[in-house]
Write an enzyme that holds these catalytic residues in place. Sequence first.
Site, PDB file in Angstrom:
ATOM      1  CE  LYS A 150       6.973   2.871  -1.694  1.00  0.00           C
ATOM      2  NZ  LYS A 150       5.866   1.666  -1.783  1.00  0.00           N
ATOM      3  CB  ALA A 156      -0.573  -0.126   1.192  1.00  0.00           C
ATOM      4  CG  HIS A 199       3.315   2.329 -13.971  1.00  0.00           C
ATOM      5  ND1 HIS A 199       3.557   1.355 -13.175  1.00  0.00           N
ATOM      6  CD2 HIS A 199       3.794   3.613 -13.185  1.00  0.00           C
ATOM      7  CE1 HIS A 199       2.977   1.802 -11.786  1.00  0.00           C
ATOM      8  NE2 HIS A 199       3.799   2.876 -11.967  1.00  0.00           N
ATOM      9  CE1 TYR A 231       6.662   4.979  -4.870  1.00  0.00           C
ATOM     10  CE2 TYR A 231       8.549   5.624  -6.060  1.00  0.00           C
ATOM     11  CZ  TYR A 231       7.658   5.214  -5.399  1.00  0.00           C
ATOM     12  OH  TYR A 231       7.359   3.341  -5.699  1.00  0.00           O
TER      13      TYR A 231
END
Length: 322
Positions: free
Chosen positions: A145, A74, A187, A141
């Site tokens: 992470k 998620a 994408h 982003y």
Amino acid sequence: MNVLVTGGAGYIGGTVCRLLLAQGHTVTIFDSLCHSRREALPAGATFVEGDLADRALLEKTFSNGPFDGVMHFAALIEAGDSMKKPEVYFRNNTAGTLSLLEAMLATGHDKIVFSSTAACYGEPESAPIFEDARLKPTNPYGESKLLVEYMLQWMNSQRGLRYASLRYFNVAGAIEGYGEAHEPESHLIPLILDVALGKRASIKIFGQDYPTKDGTCIRDYIHVQDLADAHLLALDALSTTEKIICNIGNGQGFTVLEVIESVKRVTGKPIAVELCDRRAGDPAVLVASSDKIKAELGWKPRFAELDAIIASAWKWHQIHNA
């Protein structure tokens, strides 16, 4: 095994859930459905609709276990969008994962496979990229992470949490009956396939002046089933291993123009392009070395050719959009 999968209604998480179920495992999916649909859920899985920020719901879900492991997919995934709204990515990806980890620790769950990213490396100093390369993301982003990876390291050393952090690159392709359909789609390969299907007039190419052979960005593409196989191997390995950090990729890179040419070959369709300026935060080259996961977990990609990856996606997209 009894496995909790966050983001199991998404593209990669949904593929992993289907492989787990096909192998006879029990699956519970925790997903907010913010970028997916209920129809994407696989038959046979238990579903809990919720947000990772809801710590109470997470603990209630864990109390229905125990789970043999957690697979955590998620996340918000659009690097370009993260440059515009970094706070959203840190709240969802980083703070949301902290809530998940807290709920795991509070309920005695100690194994997690984390869906990380090659964006943790940022602009690489050499190619291919190895796991010990410098970690310096060029967009929020990737930073969101990487912060999770730092948390996992501390949770491992101080709280005994076993984890696998799998840093992967561009995922594409489809398994029988299930493929890529993000909402909105961001994408490259599915966007080009939309052009081939007549759903989109052209594909945008962001930047033609990168230091590559044709001036467009180079990326490493991996088939979604190969990626799913790696996640299952990693979860199994956590029974005997405390910490796994591995790249997952094809080991070869393709420029945006080469991907477009591959789609032309596979589909037999013309692909119109629209030349655009660079996007902020896009590294020129991202290609992985997957030697470590091959040596440590025995992983081996079954779909190494770009045309084969795109052909599986094309087959699914034609059926999905019929």
